[in-house]
Write a protein that holds these residues in place. Structure first.
Motif, PDB file in Angstrom:
ATOM      1  N   ALA A  34       0.841  -1.209   0.000  1.00 33.98           N
ATOM      2  CA  ALA A  34       0.000   0.000   0.000  1.00 33.98           C
ATOM      3  C   ALA A  34       0.870   1.251   0.000  1.00 33.98           C
ATOM      4  O   ALA A  34       0.603   2.213  -0.735  1.00 33.98           O
ATOM      5  CB  ALA A  34      -0.936  -0.017   1.208  1.00 33.98           C
ATOM      6  N   ASN A  35       1.948   1.231   0.789  1.00 33.26           N
ATOM      7  CA  ASN A  35       2.848   2.398   0.820  1.00 33.26           C
ATOM      8  C   ASN A  35       3.534   2.609  -0.527  1.00 33.26           C
ATOM      9  O   ASN A  35       3.667   3.735  -1.001  1.00 33.26           O
ATOM     10  CB  ASN A  35       3.910   2.222   1.918  1.00 33.26           C
ATOM     11  N   ARG A  36       3.959   1.501  -1.133  1.00 29.52           N
ATOM     12  CA  ARG A  36       4.635   1.618  -2.446  1.00 29.52           C
ATOM     13  C   ARG A  36       3.681   2.157  -3.498  1.00 29.52           C
ATOM     14  O   ARG A  36       4.055   2.943  -4.364  1.00 29.52           O
ATOM     15  CB  ARG A  36       5.160   0.238  -2.877  1.00 29.52           C
ATOM     16  N   LEU A  37       2.426   1.727  -3.432  1.00 32.22           N
ATOM     17  CA  LEU A  37       1.435   2.203  -4.402  1.00 32.22           C
ATOM     18  C   LEU A  37       1.124   3.683  -4.170  1.00 32.22           C
ATOM     19  O   LEU A  37       1.029   4.467  -5.117  1.00 32.22           O
ATOM     20  CB  LEU A  37       0.164   1.353  -4.329  1.00 32.22           C
ATOM     21  N   ALA A  38       0.978   4.043  -2.890  1.00 33.00           N
ATOM     22  CA  ALA A  38       0.696   5.459  -2.574  1.00 33.00           C
ATOM     23  C   ALA A  38       1.800   6.356  -3.124  1.00 33.00           C
ATOM     24  O   ALA A  38       1.544   7.472  -3.574  1.00 33.00           O
ATOM     25  CB  ALA A  38       0.547   5.634  -1.070  1.00 33.00           C
ATOM     26  N   ALA A  39       3.024   5.836  -3.134  1.00 26.99           N
ATOM     27  CA  ALA A  39       4.168   6.652  -3.577  1.00 26.99           C
ATOM     28  C   ALA A  39       4.143   6.936  -5.087  1.00 26.99           C
ATOM     29  O   ALA A  39       4.711   7.931  -5.531  1.00 26.99           O
ATOM     30  CB  ALA A  39       5.479   5.952  -3.193  1.00 26.99           C
ATOM     31  N   ILE A  40       3.491   6.080  -5.874  1.00 27.90           N
ATOM     32  CA  ILE A  40       3.442   6.343  -7.327  1.00 27.90           C
ATOM     33  C   ILE A  40       2.075   6.877  -7.757  1.00 27.90           C
ATOM     34  O   ILE A  40       1.854   7.172  -8.934  1.00 27.90           O
ATOM     35  CB  ILE A  40       3.784   5.084  -8.163  1.00 27.90           C
ATOM     36  N   ALA A  41       1.150   7.011  -6.803  1.00 23.37           N
ATOM     37  CA  ALA A  41      -0.224   7.403  -7.140  1.00 23.37           C
ATOM     38  C   ALA A  41      -0.308   8.894  -7.443  1.00 23.37           C
ATOM     39  O   ALA A  41       0.579   9.661  -7.085  1.00 23.37           O
ATOM     40  CB  ALA A  41      -1.140   7.065  -5.968  1.00 23.37           C
ATOM     41  N   PRO A  42      -1.396   9.300  -8.111  1.00 20.61           N
ATOM     42  CA  PRO A  42      -1.632  10.737  -8.293  1.00 20.61           C
ATOM     43  C   PRO A  42      -1.706  11.438  -6.934  1.00 20.61           C
ATOM     44  O   PRO A  42      -1.953  10.792  -5.911  1.00 20.61           O
ATOM     45  CB  PRO A  42      -2.995  10.777  -9.011  1.00 20.61           C
ATOM     46  N   PRO A  43      -1.519  12.758  -6.923  1.00 20.20           N
ATOM     47  CA  PRO A  43      -1.427  13.512  -5.673  1.00 20.20           C
ATOM     48  C   PRO A  43      -2.574  13.222  -4.704  1.00 20.20           C
ATOM     49  O   PRO A  43      -3.737  13.241  -5.086  1.00 20.20           O
ATOM     50  CB  PRO A  43      -1.500  14.981  -6.126  1.00 20.20           C
ATOM     51  N   GLY A  44      -2.218  12.941  -3.455  1.00 19.22           N
ATOM     52  CA  GLY A  44      -3.211  12.797  -2.388  1.00 19.22           C
ATOM     53  C   GLY A  44      -3.883  11.433  -2.313  1.00 19.22           C
ATOM     54  O   GLY A  44      -4.587  11.148  -1.350  1.00 19.22           O
ATOM     55  N   MET A  45      -3.664  10.576  -3.318  1.00 20.37           N
ATOM     56  CA  MET A  45      -4.360   9.273  -3.309  1.00 20.37           C
ATOM     57  C   MET A  45      -3.539   8.257  -2.537  1.00 20.37           C
ATOM     58  O   MET A  45      -2.989   7.323  -3.105  1.00 20.37           O
ATOM     59  CB  MET A  45      -4.585   8.772  -4.732  1.00 20.37           C
ATOM     60  N   ASP A  46      -3.477   8.448  -1.234  1.00 20.04           N
ATOM     61  CA  ASP A  46      -2.542   7.618  -0.486  1.00 20.04           C
ATOM     62  C   ASP A  46      -3.218   6.639   0.471  1.00 20.04           C
ATOM     63  O   ASP A  46      -2.651   6.236   1.469  1.00 20.04           O
ATOM     64  CB  ASP A  46      -1.521   8.496   0.240  1.00 20.04           C
ATOM     65  N   ARG A  47      -4.442   6.276   0.166  1.00 23.31           N
ATOM     66  CA  ARG A  47      -5.096   5.209   0.927  1.00 23.31           C
ATOM     67  C   ARG A  47      -5.538   4.142  -0.068  1.00 23.31           C
ATOM     68  O   ARG A  47      -6.137   4.456  -1.111  1.00 23.31           O
ATOM     69  CB  ARG A  47      -6.302   5.754   1.704  1.00 23.31           C
ATOM     70  N   VAL A  48      -5.244   2.873   0.247  1.00 23.12           N
ATOM     71  CA  VAL A  48      -5.412   1.807  -0.746  1.00 23.12           C
ATOM     72  C   VAL A  48      -6.227   0.653  -0.165  1.00 23.12           C
ATOM     73  O   VAL A  48      -5.880   0.128   0.896  1.00 23.12           O
ATOM     74  CB  VAL A  48      -4.029   1.279  -1.211  1.00 23.12           C
ATOM     75  N   PHE A  49      -7.291   0.281  -0.857  1.00 21.02           N
ATOM     76  CA  PHE A  49      -8.132  -0.864  -0.455  1.00 21.02           C
ATOM     77  C   PHE A  49      -7.918  -1.977  -1.481  1.00 21.02           C
ATOM     78  O   PHE A  49      -8.106  -1.763  -2.683  1.00 21.02           O
ATOM     79  CB  PHE A  49      -9.612  -0.445  -0.447  1.00 21.02           C
ATOM     80  N   PHE A  50      -7.569  -3.189  -1.027  1.00 23.89           N
ATOM     81  CA  PHE A  50      -7.230  -4.256  -1.975  1.00 23.89           C
ATOM     82  C   PHE A  50      -8.430  -5.136  -2.328  1.00 23.89           C
ATOM     83  O   PHE A  50      -9.257  -5.465  -1.476  1.00 23.89           O
ATOM     84  CB  PHE A  50      -6.101  -5.123  -1.423  1.00 23.89           C
ATOM     85  N   THR A  51      -8.464  -5.528  -3.596  1.00 19.92           N
ATOM     86  CA  THR A  51      -9.501  -6.418  -4.127  1.00 19.92           C
ATOM     87  C   THR A  51      -8.799  -7.492  -4.974  1.00 19.92           C
ATOM     88  O   THR A  51      -7.571  -7.597  -4.923  1.00 19.92           O
ATOM     89  CB  THR A  51     -10.504  -5.637  -4.996  1.00 19.92           C
ATOM     90  N   ASN A  52      -9.584  -8.234  -5.748  1.00 23.09           N
ATOM     91  CA  ASN A  52      -8.982  -9.316  -6.557  1.00 23.09           C
ATOM     92  C   ASN A  52      -9.187  -9.155  -8.054  1.00 23.09           C
ATOM     93  O   ASN A  52      -8.812 -10.033  -8.817  1.00 23.09           O
ATOM     94  CB  ASN A  52      -9.564 -10.670  -6.132  1.00 23.09           C
TER      95      ASN A  52
END
Ligand code: PXG
Length: 445
Positions: free
Chosen positions: A97-115
């Motif tokens: 989640a942290n790695r994804l937040a780091a490449i995400a568009p600005p401010g999108m730093d919360r990540v919910f996982f699905t399949n």
């Protein structure tokens, strides 16, 4: 590596698998079976090599057979094959989640996982409703999708989607309270545009009309693909997405970008939101997240959305939603290895480097018989063919079949041939794909 032919399956052996989005009887009468893949290529069961011009199904962005992913998955399986994420956790889920937040568009730093992409879409729709409710606006339950939109096959995604075939059988079972923007495809004005069409930003103003009809206070979110894929590659006119953003902001409506196909480097940046410089409130992803190696999806949320839901008693579950396999450890391991490859090999921006060559190549199809439009952006391309009289889709399907015979795998949707090759593609492979496609179209009635 073993490219030995595998024994063909007998007709009876093909019966039990009810294939998805496939003409089952036609396929089983003449199956196209893949046995192995490496880099840019597949091999069929009879040992024939096929160049992959669609990244499997828009997902194998780093190319096939990536050893780093195999090793990470193997190691994870050997260490801990499963761990629950309901009231429990495991470290690599947080790391991912942290790695994804780091490449995400600005401010999108919360990540919910699905399949999957479908689960990501249904998750985002539910988060949108929960967000408004948490802020005291529980009457905001409507969604606005778009004609020709594709948001997967869950009841939510199907309802906001705008693909007729996906909707007509299930019409009476749709999520209520959904309306649709017009799509932005207009060959009369925009045929053979290179990159984004310059005409058509005004289509976004239709959102004001729908808001006036339903009243903003009833609308939770607008969901669109920044670039539609399944409908045959429909590009947003210049300024269109920014206008949607402005209208949503004005009326306190959330904007959801479905980046299931545009995410992870397809447009020349990590996400299309960054290529188009428009940030959504929620972003749905899947596919390229794990390079297609293990099913996984992720919904990115602006922090304000997460924060709005973090209320009530400490011990209360804030969002009653999740999947047994949310943040599955094997999928997390695959995703982390995939992100390492993307970073190390510069794949999240390689599409931007190759885009001029790609654009030149696909637009060379202009003037070929039957070709009525060519569309491109990043490493996405589409060639639209004049339909055969009374037989929509038949010509493009024949082209798809013959390309496969001649060693190139493309996708057909309606009368459009869509292409989205792995981001590791070399220039000579771009040439090969386009030359093959040109030859096939020329030879097709
Ligand atoms: N949203 C978008 C924008 C998609 O393109 C989904 C959601 C659903 O994802 P799942 O993982 O549930 O299938 C998709 C899927 C094609 C094609 O050829 C596109 C998709 C799937 C299969 C074929 O255009 N996109």
């Amino acid at each position: 590596m073993n490219a030995q032919p595998k024994p063909a399956l007998s007709p009876a052996e093909l019966d039990a698998f009810w294939m998805p989005f496939t003409a089952n009887r036609q396929f089983k009468a003449n199956p196209r079976l893949l046995a192995r893949a490496d880099g840019m290529r597949y091999w069929t069961v009879d040992g024939r090599e096929v160049l992959d011009a669609v990244s499997g199904l828009w997902c194998v962005n780093a190319g096939h057979g990536r050893r780093e992913i195999t090793d990470a998955v193997t190691q994870q399986l050997n260490t801990m094959e499963f761990a629950p994420t309901f009231q429990m956790g495991h470290p690599i889920a947080f790391e991912l989640a942290n790695r994804l937040a780091a490449i995400a568009p600005p401010g999108m730093d919360r990540v919910f996982f699905t399949n999957s992409g479908s689960e990501s879409v249904d998750t985002a729709l539910k988060i949108a409703i929960a967000y408004h409710r948490a802020r005291g606006a529980g009457q905001r339950t409507r969604f606005i999708g778009r004609e020709k939109g594709y948001h997967g096959v869950g009841f939510g995604g199907m309802s906001v989607g705008g693909m007729v075939h996906n909707r007509k059988i299930f019409g009476s079972s749709m999520v209520p309270g959904v309306d649709h923007l017009p799509h932005t495809l207009d060959l009369g004005h925009n045929a053979f545009s290179r990159g984004l069409p310059h005409w058509g930003a005004h289509f976004a103003n239709e959102l004001e009309r729908l808001i006036a009809l339903h009243d903003a206070s009833t609308i939770a979110a607008v969901i669109v693909e920044p670039i539609s894929g399944s409908a045959g590659v429909i590009l947003p006119p210049v300024g269109y997405l920014k206008r949607l953003r402005e209208i949503c902001d004005k009326h306190d409506i959330l904007l959801i970008f479905d980046e299931v196909i545009t995410g992870f480097g397809r447009t020349g940046k990590a996400f299309a939101a960054q290529s188009f410089d428009v940030t959504a409130d929620l972003m749905t992803t899947a596919k390229g997240l794990t390079n297609g190696a293990v099913p996984m999806g992720a919904v990115f949320a602006q922090r304000k959305i997460y924060d709005a839901l973090m209320q009530g008693p400490e011990g209360a579950i804030e969002l009653f939603h999740g999947y047994t396999y949310s943040a599955h450890p094997v999928a997390c391991a695959a995703a982390l290895a995939t992100l390492d490859i993307y970073t190390k090999e510069g794949l999240l921006t390689r599409a931007a480097t190759l885009a001029p060559k790609w654009e030149e190549a696909v637009h060379s199809l202009r003037g070929t018989k039957h070709v009525i439009d060519v569309r491109n952006y990043g490493l996405i391309g589409a060639v639209e063919l004049e339909p055969r009289a009374g037989k929509p889709g038949a010509r493009a399907f024949d082209v798809f079949l013959e390309c496969f015979e001649r060693g190139v795998m493309v996708r057909q949707t309606g009368d459009v041939i869509a292409m989205s090759p792995p981001l590791i593609i070399e220039e000579k492979q771009i040439t090969r794909i386009v030359e093959t496609l040109t030859g096939v179209i020329r030879d097709t009635d």
